[in-house]
Design a protein around this motif. Sequence first.
Motif, mmCIF file in Angstrom:
data_model
loop_
_atom_site.group_PDB
_atom_site.id
_atom_site.type_symbol
_atom_site.label_atom_id
_atom_site.label_comp_id
_atom_site.label_asym_id
_atom_site.label_seq_id
_atom_site.Cartn_x
_atom_site.Cartn_y
_atom_site.Cartn_z
ATOM 1 N N LYS A 34 12.249 -27.425 13.477
ATOM 2 C CA LYS A 34 11.933 -28.191 13.775
ATOM 3 C C LYS A 34 11.842 -27.687 15.645
ATOM 4 O O LYS A 34 11.292 -27.971 16.417
ATOM 5 C CB LYS A 34 11.569 -30.147 14.069
ATOM 6 N N TRP A 35 13.303 -27.022 15.642
ATOM 7 C CA TRP A 35 13.588 -26.560 17.027
ATOM 8 C C TRP A 35 12.336 -26.028 17.293
ATOM 9 O O TRP A 35 12.135 -24.619 16.702
ATOM 10 C CB TRP A 35 14.940 -26.148 16.607
ATOM 11 N N LYS A 36 12.804 -25.981 19.144
ATOM 12 C CA LYS A 36 11.898 -24.382 19.672
ATOM 13 C C LYS A 36 12.467 -23.566 19.741
ATOM 14 O O LYS A 36 13.652 -23.246 19.411
ATOM 15 C CB LYS A 36 11.549 -24.966 21.102
ATOM 16 N N ASN A 37 11.595 -22.267 18.547
ATOM 17 C CA ASN A 37 12.267 -20.892 18.119
ATOM 18 C C ASN A 37 13.118 -21.009 17.568
ATOM 19 O O ASN A 37 13.942 -19.879 17.569
ATOM 20 C CB ASN A 37 12.068 -20.042 19.373
ATOM 21 N N TYR A 38 13.497 -21.852 16.213
ATOM 22 C CA TYR A 38 14.769 -21.630 15.767
ATOM 23 C C TYR A 38 14.593 -20.455 14.526
ATOM 24 O O TYR A 38 15.908 -19.789 14.656
ATOM 25 C CB TYR A 38 14.491 -23.043 14.500
ATOM 26 N N GLU A 39 13.763 -19.497 14.570
ATOM 27 C CA GLU A 39 13.479 -18.064 14.163
ATOM 28 C C GLU A 39 13.997 -17.549 14.835
ATOM 29 O O GLU A 39 15.186 -16.451 14.060
ATOM 30 C CB GLU A 39 12.013 -17.825 13.905
ATOM 31 N N LEU A 40 14.020 -17.224 16.268
ATOM 32 C CA LEU A 40 14.836 -16.301 16.985
ATOM 33 C C LEU A 40 16.083 -16.740 17.226
ATOM 34 O O LEU A 40 16.717 -15.859 17.476
ATOM 35 C CB LEU A 40 14.093 -16.417 18.607
ATOM 36 N N ILE A 41 16.769 -17.704 16.993
ATOM 37 C CA ILE A 41 17.767 -18.668 17.415
ATOM 38 C C ILE A 41 18.326 -17.403 15.530
ATOM 39 O O ILE A 41 19.606 -17.589 15.784
ATOM 40 C CB ILE A 41 17.691 -20.076 17.199
ATOM 41 N N LEU A 42 17.965 -17.943 14.850
ATOM 42 C CA LEU A 42 18.540 -17.208 13.518
ATOM 43 C C LEU A 42 17.944 -16.236 13.625
ATOM 44 O O LEU A 42 19.339 -15.264 12.730
ATOM 45 C CB LEU A 42 17.726 -17.698 12.592
ATOM 46 N N GLU A 43 18.019 -15.745 14.121
ATOM 47 C CA GLU A 43 17.574 -13.869 14.456
ATOM 48 C C GLU A 43 19.076 -13.510 14.987
ATOM 49 O O GLU A 43 19.027 -12.288 14.587
ATOM 50 C CB GLU A 43 16.255 -13.393 14.970
ATOM 51 N N ASN A 44 19.495 -13.857 16.030
ATOM 52 C CA ASN A 44 20.181 -13.676 17.144
ATOM 53 C C ASN A 44 21.708 -14.305 16.745
ATOM 54 O O ASN A 44 22.566 -13.281 17.513
ATOM 55 C CB ASN A 44 19.284 -13.560 17.991
ATOM 56 N N HIS A 45 21.595 -15.366 16.333
ATOM 57 C CA HIS A 45 22.893 -16.157 16.371
ATOM 58 C C HIS A 45 23.417 -16.766 15.249
ATOM 59 O O HIS A 45 22.859 -17.059 13.976
ATOM 60 C CB HIS A 45 22.384 -17.329 17.421
ATOM 61 N N HIS A 46 24.510 -16.416 14.463
ATOM 62 C CA HIS A 46 25.191 -17.381 13.155
ATOM 63 C C HIS A 46 25.406 -19.353 13.784
ATOM 64 O O HIS A 46 25.499 -19.412 14.567
ATOM 65 C CB HIS A 46 26.233 -17.531 13.150
ATOM 66 N N ILE A 47 24.853 -20.044 12.601
ATOM 67 C CA ILE A 47 24.659 -21.216 13.097
ATOM 68 C C ILE A 47 26.205 -22.031 11.322
ATOM 69 O O ILE A 47 26.078 -21.274 10.612
ATOM 70 C CB ILE A 47 24.167 -21.857 12.246
ATOM 71 N N TYR A 48 27.506 -22.446 12.278
ATOM 72 C CA TYR A 48 28.284 -22.940 11.657
ATOM 73 C C TYR A 48 28.269 -24.665 11.407
ATOM 74 O O TYR A 48 28.143 -25.445 12.158
ATOM 75 C CB TYR A 48 29.555 -22.742 12.494
ATOM 76 N N VAL A 49 28.190 -24.473 10.272
ATOM 77 C CA VAL A 49 27.479 -26.268 9.683
ATOM 78 C C VAL A 49 29.034 -26.892 8.832
ATOM 79 O O VAL A 49 29.546 -26.405 7.928
ATOM 80 C CB VAL A 49 26.058 -26.212 8.823
ATOM 81 N N TYR A 50 29.212 -28.552 9.197
ATOM 82 C CA TYR A 50 29.943 -28.904 9.106
ATOM 83 C C TYR A 50 29.397 -29.885 8.249
ATOM 84 O O TYR A 50 28.174 -31.077 8.783
ATOM 85 C CB TYR A 50 30.896 -30.020 10.602
#
Length: 192
Positions: free
Chosen positions: A114-130
Amino acid sequence: MKVGLYFGTFNPIHIGHLTIANHMAEHSDLDQIWFVVTPLSPFKKKSSLLDNRQRYEMVYRATKDYDKLRPSDIEFGLKQPNYTIDTLTYLQEKHPDYEFSLIMGEDNLKSFHKWKNYELILENHHIYVYPRISEGKIETQFDAHPKIHHIDAPIMEISSTFIRKSRKAGKNIRPMLPEHVWEYVDEMNFYK
């Protein structure tokens, strides 16, 4: 350099935040963790927030003794309401040699689509989840994504809301805050 961005209002920052950030710095390939103090979350009531600079001061005091943890007021100068994609774009322009990643709880990952431009975030950045406390593992559409890294950090059940309510009720909150943060909260009579 690989920098993990840990966003939050940090109202106040507590030992749970520090424990997770330090775990990410020590047990992942991230070199530094930046605590990005958000000036206004669309999900929080503004009235319950301490002033931006006071919250930044608490984060500064909490992180000053840790080489890999840093406070960041980068969002204070950005147009509000601000979105994570805007902050990432700004930081990438300002620090082109850095690789920025996001740090989030698995509960936030569940609503990430639901985040704005989440696809672009995932394309260019890694996400570390706790991990977060839940009834079993939280399933998301992103579980198998190559840029999502689940880090087995300690599960922290402390919340800033609980700390504020406890303080208002006259309870001792000192053990839940880094010592320098407790001294500041006590000195300024915050959350009473």
